[in-house]
Enzyme design. Structure first.
Site, PDB file in Angstrom:
ATOM      1  N   GLU A  58       7.812  -1.646  12.447  1.00  0.00           N
ATOM      2  CA  GLU A  58       7.029  -1.026  11.397  1.00  0.00           C
ATOM      3  C   GLU A  58       5.903  -1.416  11.006  1.00  0.00           C
ATOM      4  OE1 GLU A  58       8.573   1.613  11.635  1.00  0.00           O
ATOM      5  OE2 GLU A  58       9.572   1.855   9.865  1.00  0.00           O
ATOM      6  N   THR A 112       0.874   7.647   8.122  1.00  0.00           N
ATOM      7  CA  THR A 112       1.690   6.931   6.988  1.00  0.00           C
ATOM      8  C   THR A 112       0.642   6.086   6.436  1.00  0.00           C
ATOM      9  OG1 THR A 112       3.368   6.548   8.608  1.00  0.00           O
ATOM     10  CG2 THR A 112       3.609   5.178   6.786  1.00  0.00           C
TER      11      THR A 112
END
Lengths: 307, 307
Positions: free
Chosen positions: B128, B181
């Site tokens: 991530e 994101t």
């Protein structure tokens, strides 16, 4: 039924990570009240012992809460209230909440329970508005519902009763210093960092999960307050020491009860809660501040009728 | 066992009131991966279909997560990974998390499970970090643990698996627009009002309580986000309409999935979740934006071995 005597529990609001939303009811400390139906309309405080508080209806939290109930009721009489205060005003364990909640709960019993617990919370909140300037529900809700309660929302008011693990005990120490709720609200900042907010709601989620699963370790890890405790604890002499000694003595967590100055700890089992009490006591004995101390299981009933 | 094929579920992070802490795993959409032991050390991505993503180990989330696992392992071989992407990158339903979590979960199986789920989350978080610049856990945790998960704390990492009511279904619509994101994090404010914070943790507490008590009404009332949705929803064309139509169609709640652009709704029962899908579909058909749509029960297993 024309008269009723009730026990009105002390309560711990906030419970570390649950600022303004979480509360729990105690079992071993609370006020007593006698509420009596009268043919005369309105509310009259006929007796008030244990604390020096106003008896004039509009100046008394039980009176104001009772008037809020009467305003929504089709009952054409009134009530007399005798208040036997055992909870010290300004101690941070819901003294005003106990009187306000106890009055409306008893009245509702005498009227045949026309109102829901949620409605009683609304009435009792008017007492809180008188006491602190803010109609908060985090003490009156656990007093009325019992156990742990979450005030999920104020608009509309939504109160959720949360499971209370059976081995959970509270220790509360009240150092005899005065902090006004209004003062302790004043020093709070109106903004917080998003980062601290995330930690806070992570902990609140963990605490609620721990209460449902009766996971005492998770409850302990979640009892951390990143928002309010760092600021308010400055107003409470000896706070850091009481907290560190409580944790050393085995408490799951320790924090400020409501707006203080009382400090609470939660423990697994009564023996541990008593050890924590000893640890707390020692700190204030060394400092030389007088204190009251209570060890109590969680009161899952809330307000109740007594003989 | 020398090779294993796994299903790696898509996930919904945040879930309205649980920004950065809550997530859930889906059942009807996910990647597939084959992971194979090799005598050669290190990680090699040997196949990648379905999406145009880097196959170089240090540039691939599964590769980076796998290297994090290897660094903590005494295994002296390596792994080959085939990735069959079914989840679109950038869709907001945990595409990178599925690959990172799936890789380390499969490796752990092949090594005889030396690592706990919590350790696997830590390894997957490195994927991530590569994907978004932030090592967040709110997608990888539900992928690995299954069901609803709460990331109570990051330091130390503490993940709590939360009960998933059996009748809860998710509907997710992915409008074919791209939001990075990193961009959607950039527009967030670093401070919030204490007032909004209180509402947010009240709702998170209500949601967790509703999940444990399987109180669908409470779940619905709690699915409200005062912090992130008002800002991020501006980046998603048609968001307000999708939300209002979903609620009209009977959804318990509706919000942004992760950092978007996908929008999720939760419903009680699959028939309702399908009605919500129809309502969402209609909005994007009218606007003229292409979309993918998924209806899924909550996946309480998480990543699993498939044939």
């Amino acid at each position: 039924m024309e008269a009723i005597k009730v026990f009105c529990p002390a309560t711990i609001a906030n419970v570390s990570c649950g600022f303004d939303v979480l509360g729990l009811a105690l079992d071993s400390v609370g006020d007593e009240m006698v509420v009596r139906k009268t043919t005369e309309k309105g509310i009259k405080i006929t007796k008030l012992t244990g604390q020096d508080l106003p008896m004039e209806t509009h100046q008394n939290v039980a009176g104001v809460a009772g008037l809020a109930l009467l305003a929504e009721s089709d009952y054409d009489g009134g009530f007399e209230i005798e208040i036997y205060k055992k909870i010290k005003a300004g101690s941070g364990i819901g003294s005003s909440a106990a009187s306000a909640a106890g009055a409306v709960w008893a009245m509702n019993q005498l009227l045949g329970k026309p109102f829901s617990n949620l409605e009683l919370v609304k009435f009792a909140m008017e007492g809180e508005r008188l006491a602190s300037g803010v109609a908060h529900a985090d003490n009156v809700a656990p007093a009325i519902f019992g156990g742990f309660t979450l005030v999920r929302s104020y608009a509309p008011l939504d109160v959720v009763k949360i499971n209370s693990p059976s081995e959970l005990f509270a220790t509360v120490i009240h150092p005899q210093i005065e902090i006004k709720t209004s003062d302790s609200r004043k020093i709070l900042k109106t903004t917080i960092s998003l980062e601290d907010g995330i930690k806070q709601w992570g902990n609140l989620g963990g605490l609620i999960a721990g209460l449902y699963t009766e996971d005492y370790g998770l409850i302990g890890r979640s009892l951390e307050d990143f928002i309010v405790e760092p600021i308010r604890s400055i107003l409470i002499p000896g706070f850091d020491k009481v907290k560190s000694e409580s944790l050393l003595a085995g408490a799951l967590g320790c924090g400020i009860s409501g707006s203080g100055p009382s400090i609470f700890a939660l423990s697994q089992g009564e023996p541990n809660a008593k050890e924590v009490a000893n640890a707390m006591r020692e700190v204030y004995q060394k400092i030389g501040i007088d204190y009251d101390i209570h060890v109590s299981k969680i009161n899952i009933e809330g307000i109740k009728i007594i003989k």
